[in-house]
Design a protein around this motif. Structure first.
Motif, mmCIF file in Angstrom:
data_model
loop_
_atom_site.group_PDB
_atom_site.id
_atom_site.type_symbol
_atom_site.label_atom_id
_atom_site.label_comp_id
_atom_site.label_asym_id
_atom_site.label_seq_id
_atom_site.Cartn_x
_atom_site.Cartn_y
_atom_site.Cartn_z
ATOM 1 N N GLY A 206 0.783 -1.234 0.000
ATOM 2 C CA GLY A 206 0.000 0.000 0.000
ATOM 3 C C GLY A 206 0.812 1.279 0.000
ATOM 4 O O GLY A 206 0.246 2.370 0.089
ATOM 5 N N ILE A 207 2.129 1.183 -0.081
ATOM 6 C CA ILE A 207 2.946 2.406 -0.053
ATOM 7 C C ILE A 207 2.827 3.126 -1.392
ATOM 8 O O ILE A 207 3.036 2.544 -2.451
ATOM 9 C CB ILE A 207 4.400 2.071 0.326
ATOM 10 C CG1 ILE A 207 4.445 1.728 1.810
ATOM 11 C CG2 ILE A 207 5.340 3.248 0.013
ATOM 12 C CD1 ILE A 207 5.759 1.228 2.315
ATOM 13 N N LYS A 208 2.462 4.399 -1.331
ATOM 14 C CA LYS A 208 2.148 5.135 -2.554
ATOM 15 C C LYS A 208 3.205 6.199 -2.897
ATOM 16 O O LYS A 208 2.923 7.138 -3.616
ATOM 17 C CB LYS A 208 0.789 5.832 -2.415
ATOM 18 C CG LYS A 208 -0.401 4.889 -2.278
ATOM 19 C CD LYS A 208 -0.786 4.289 -3.632
ATOM 20 C CE LYS A 208 -2.087 3.502 -3.575
ATOM 21 N NZ LYS A 208 -1.950 2.184 -2.953
ATOM 22 N N LEU A 209 4.394 6.071 -2.369
ATOM 23 C CA LEU A 209 5.423 7.063 -2.673
ATOM 24 C C LEU A 209 5.886 6.894 -4.120
ATOM 25 O O LEU A 209 5.876 5.782 -4.655
ATOM 26 C CB LEU A 209 6.618 6.884 -1.722
ATOM 27 C CG LEU A 209 6.333 7.131 -0.241
ATOM 28 C CD1 LEU A 209 7.529 6.711 0.605
ATOM 29 C CD2 LEU A 209 6.013 8.597 0.012
ATOM 30 N N PRO A 210 6.316 7.995 -4.766
ATOM 31 C CA PRO A 210 6.792 7.865 -6.147
ATOM 32 C C PRO A 210 8.031 6.974 -6.236
ATOM 33 O O PRO A 210 8.876 6.970 -5.334
ATOM 34 C CB PRO A 210 7.134 9.309 -6.548
ATOM 35 C CG PRO A 210 7.262 10.067 -5.270
ATOM 36 C CD PRO A 210 6.378 9.382 -4.277
ATOM 37 N N ASN A 211 8.113 6.211 -7.322
ATOM 38 C CA ASN A 211 9.275 5.342 -7.596
ATOM 39 C C ASN A 211 9.491 4.253 -6.543
ATOM 40 O O ASN A 211 10.607 3.790 -6.343
ATOM 41 C CB ASN A 211 10.568 6.157 -7.757
ATOM 42 C CG ASN A 211 10.698 6.715 -9.165
ATOM 43 O OD1 ASN A 211 9.765 6.663 -9.955
ATOM 44 N ND2 ASN A 211 11.866 7.234 -9.489
ATOM 45 N N VAL A 212 8.417 3.863 -5.861
ATOM 46 C CA VAL A 212 8.482 2.705 -4.976
ATOM 47 C C VAL A 212 7.555 1.645 -5.571
ATOM 48 O O VAL A 212 6.369 1.896 -5.757
ATOM 49 C CB VAL A 212 8.031 3.039 -3.543
ATOM 50 C CG1 VAL A 212 8.034 1.783 -2.668
ATOM 51 C CG2 VAL A 212 8.942 4.089 -2.921
ATOM 52 N N VAL A 213 8.116 0.484 -5.922
ATOM 53 C CA VAL A 213 7.285 -0.599 -6.445
ATOM 54 C C VAL A 213 7.469 -1.825 -5.554
ATOM 55 O O VAL A 213 8.443 -1.932 -4.808
ATOM 56 C CB VAL A 213 7.606 -0.938 -7.917
ATOM 57 C CG1 VAL A 213 7.377 0.255 -8.819
ATOM 58 C CG2 VAL A 213 9.007 -1.464 -8.073
ATOM 59 N N CYS A 214 6.506 -2.737 -5.651
ATOM 60 C CA CYS A 214 6.524 -3.908 -4.783
ATOM 61 C C CYS A 214 6.370 -5.164 -5.631
ATOM 62 O O CYS A 214 5.519 -5.212 -6.520
ATOM 63 C CB CYS A 214 5.362 -3.789 -3.793
ATOM 64 S SG CYS A 214 5.484 -4.921 -2.405
#
Length: 254
Positions: A206-214
């Motif tokens: 659920g992390i919505k920071l830019p340039n963070v993918v899971c």
């Protein structure tokens, strides 16, 4: 892209988190003749994890050397390390990116995210290693942080705080490495306390920071301990991380 400066240019990748990033693939238990239980790595290196002259590793003494399994042997040195996702990741991207790849192993088994807060030893050591990696490579660029951690936070006490702590970690790392949009690829947990693992996974996904993918490790094969990914699963994870990097962040691949 054939100039010598490009060929020597290092693309640096940080490998951090806890034991599944450090690698326990192929770590087996055995009993000695005094009936004491020990662990050792079985030494099996799959084809996808073989060393290659273009893949280097920053060792514990902050020097570059040819990378080979176990990547974290001198970093997560209190535990027995085996195969992790790092070599499969590097082999998965090396033909698609130019120059030398530099891996910076920083993961330490059994560590909670609060121990990776700015000011704590693990965090500060990671930042120090990353800065040294860039200097030692003669101008290499840190391209991404691969992060696999959270099993230690699947507890009543810590699961709810994971999202806020992870977001703070991302912002601090970017600030301290002077890379405001540093790509971060995190792994959603495959294992952990069943009662609380979904809370941590929810935070990771659920992390919505830019340039963070899971990428999601759920369903990958575990060792007999039901906690650590098997060698085969680590290869799959490394390939998933490579695909995520190439599809989201590598401008040459679009």
């Amino acid at each position: 892209m054939s100039s010598s400066s490009t060929e020597s240019f290092k693309q640096i990748f940080i490998l951090s988190g806890q034991s599944n990033m450090a690698g326990r693939g192929g770590v087996i238990k055995y009993t000695d003749h005094h009936h004491h239980q020990h662990k050792k790595w079985n030494g099996v290196v799959p084809p996808q994890c073989q060393p290659h002259p273009s893949i280097l590793r920053l060792n514990a003494h902050l020097h570059w050397e040819e990378a080979r399994e176990p990547l974290h042997a001198d970093i997560d040195h209190r535990k027995v390390c085996g195969v992790g996702p790092g070599m499969a990741f590097a082999n998965g991207i090396r033909e698609r990116v130019s120059g030398t790849l530099g891996l910076v192993p920083c993961a330490v088994g059994g560590t909670a995210i609060r121990e990776w807060a700015r000011g704590c030893e693990l965090y500060e050591n990671m930042v120090k290693r990353c800065k040294a990696a860039a200097v030692e490579s003669g101008g290499g660029e840190i391209k991404a942080l691969l992060w696999y951690q959270g099993e230690s936070d699947a507890t009543a006490h810590d699961a709810d705080a994971y999202k806020g702590r992870m977001e703070k970690f991302v912002c601090d790392v970017r600030e301290d490495l002077q890379s405001p949009l540093l790509p971060i690829i995190q792994v959603a947990l495959a294992s952990g306390d069943e009662k609380y693992i979904e809370k941590v996974r929810e935070a990771q996904l659920g992390i919505k920071l830019p340039n963070v993918v899971c990428v999601d490790a759920k369903g990958l094969k575990l060792n007999d301990d039901n906690l650590h990914l098997s060698t085969e699963a680590q290869v799959q994870l490394g390939q998933m991380l490579a695909d995520a990097y190439l599809s989201h962040f590598d401008s040459c691949s679009t």
